[in-house]
Scaffold this active site. Sequence first.
Site, short mmCIF file in Angstrom:
data_model
loop_
_atom_site.label_atom_id
_atom_site.label_comp_id
_atom_site.label_asym_id
_atom_site.label_seq_id
_atom_site.Cartn_x
_atom_site.Cartn_y
_atom_site.Cartn_z
N ASN A 175 46.22 48.94 51.82
CA ASN A 175 45.69 48.93 53.18
C ASN A 175 46.71 48.20 54.05
OD1 ASN A 175 44.28 48.55 55.55
ND2 ASN A 175 42.82 47.08 54.69
N LYS A 205 46.77 47.88 57.23
CA LYS A 205 46.22 47.25 58.44
C LYS A 205 47.12 47.57 59.65
CE LYS A 205 44.14 43.88 55.40
NZ LYS A 205 43.60 42.55 55.17
N HIS A 235 35.54 48.03 56.64
CA HIS A 235 36.35 46.85 56.29
C HIS A 235 35.82 45.64 57.05
CE1 HIS A 235 39.66 44.07 55.83
NE2 HIS A 235 40.06 44.81 54.80
N GLU A 237 37.24 43.27 58.50
CA GLU A 237 37.91 42.98 59.77
C GLU A 237 37.31 43.82 60.90
OE1 GLU A 237 41.94 43.48 58.38
OE2 GLU A 237 41.71 41.69 57.16
N GLU A 246 35.15 43.22 48.61
CA GLU A 246 36.19 42.34 49.16
C GLU A 246 35.55 41.07 49.73
OE1 GLU A 246 39.93 44.74 50.31
OE2 GLU A 246 38.55 44.81 52.00
N GLY A 299 43.65 37.94 52.39
CA GLY A 299 44.82 37.36 53.04
C GLY A 299 44.99 35.87 52.86
N SER A 348 43.47 39.46 48.23
CA SER A 348 44.58 38.74 47.59
C SER A 348 44.90 39.26 46.20
CB SER A 348 44.30 37.22 47.56
OG SER A 348 44.25 36.71 48.88
P1 PGA Z 1 44.83 41.29 51.13
O1 PGA Z 1 43.90 42.31 51.95
O2 PGA Z 1 45.20 41.96 49.83
O3 PGA Z 1 45.99 41.02 52.00
O4 PGA Z 1 43.99 40.06 50.86
C1 PGA Z 1 42.99 43.14 51.27
C2 PGA Z 1 42.18 43.93 52.27
O5 PGA Z 1 41.79 43.38 53.31
O6 PGA Z 1 41.88 45.11 52.03
#
Ligand code: PGA
Length: 250
Positions: free
Chosen positions: A10, A12, A93, A95, A163, A169, A208
């Site tokens: 992903n 983003k 997601h 976010e 998640e 992140g 992560s």
């Molecule tokens: P990350 O993001 O691996 O950077 O923690 C995962 C995601 O938000 O899908």
Amino acid sequence: MGRRKLVVGNWKMNGLLAQLDDVEAIGSVAAAHPAVEVGLCLPATLIGAADARRGGAFIGAQDCHQNGNGAHTGCLSAAMLAQAGASWTIVGHSERRQDQAETDADVAAKALTAKAAGLNVILCVGESLDVRDAGDAEAVVSAQLLASLPQGAAADWLAIAYEPIWAIGTGRIPTMEAVATMHAALRAELVSRIGDEAQGMRILYGGSMNGDNAAELMAIADVDGGLVGGASLTAAKFAPVIAAAAAAVG
Ligand code: PGA
């Protein structure tokens, strides 16, 4: 059980044309590991160009609008994304649930609209740190899954991504035991809703995940792959995650 591991990057809001070299390199890694289904969910601006250089990987989007078309300035429909070259999309997601205030009902509607346009769907769920600390994570995430699950949910077009918001992140991940407990709880929730179909549905871990922890995570019985942010942005970082998924299959 025969669930093919699914590993999806992903990106983003990252990626300009210069990063197509990494798309191509990741596509080559994917082609070298056919036991694993590998994809990249990219900014919409890259989907068309990436499709031509995707190798063994599929190209996906990160969101679609819940309506098929209409007066929604700045939004993209599932059909537009499919026409550009996407074969999958993420919906729900965290976010977007936070930044765009998307509700469970919105997420379920987006999944259905994506399916109607021929896209496969990764539906994201996950708890905040407060919920985790209160000991409510399984109950809250199971309820979120139930409320976000579209009608006709089936393993051949839908995957779930668990998640934990506090793991995205941050470099922090839950204990392996906590991941196993959550994935088993989500499998049970799926069984209660869609019966045997749930046994074939992939449940990905995200937050992560990287080359250092992927092998341990992928070895958990109900972890069927990963949704990977930061560690998917270059072939050098993403290749070990894909290799870990392949090793978990073998
Ligand atoms: P990350 O993001 O691996 O950077 O923690 C995962 C995601 O938000 O899908």
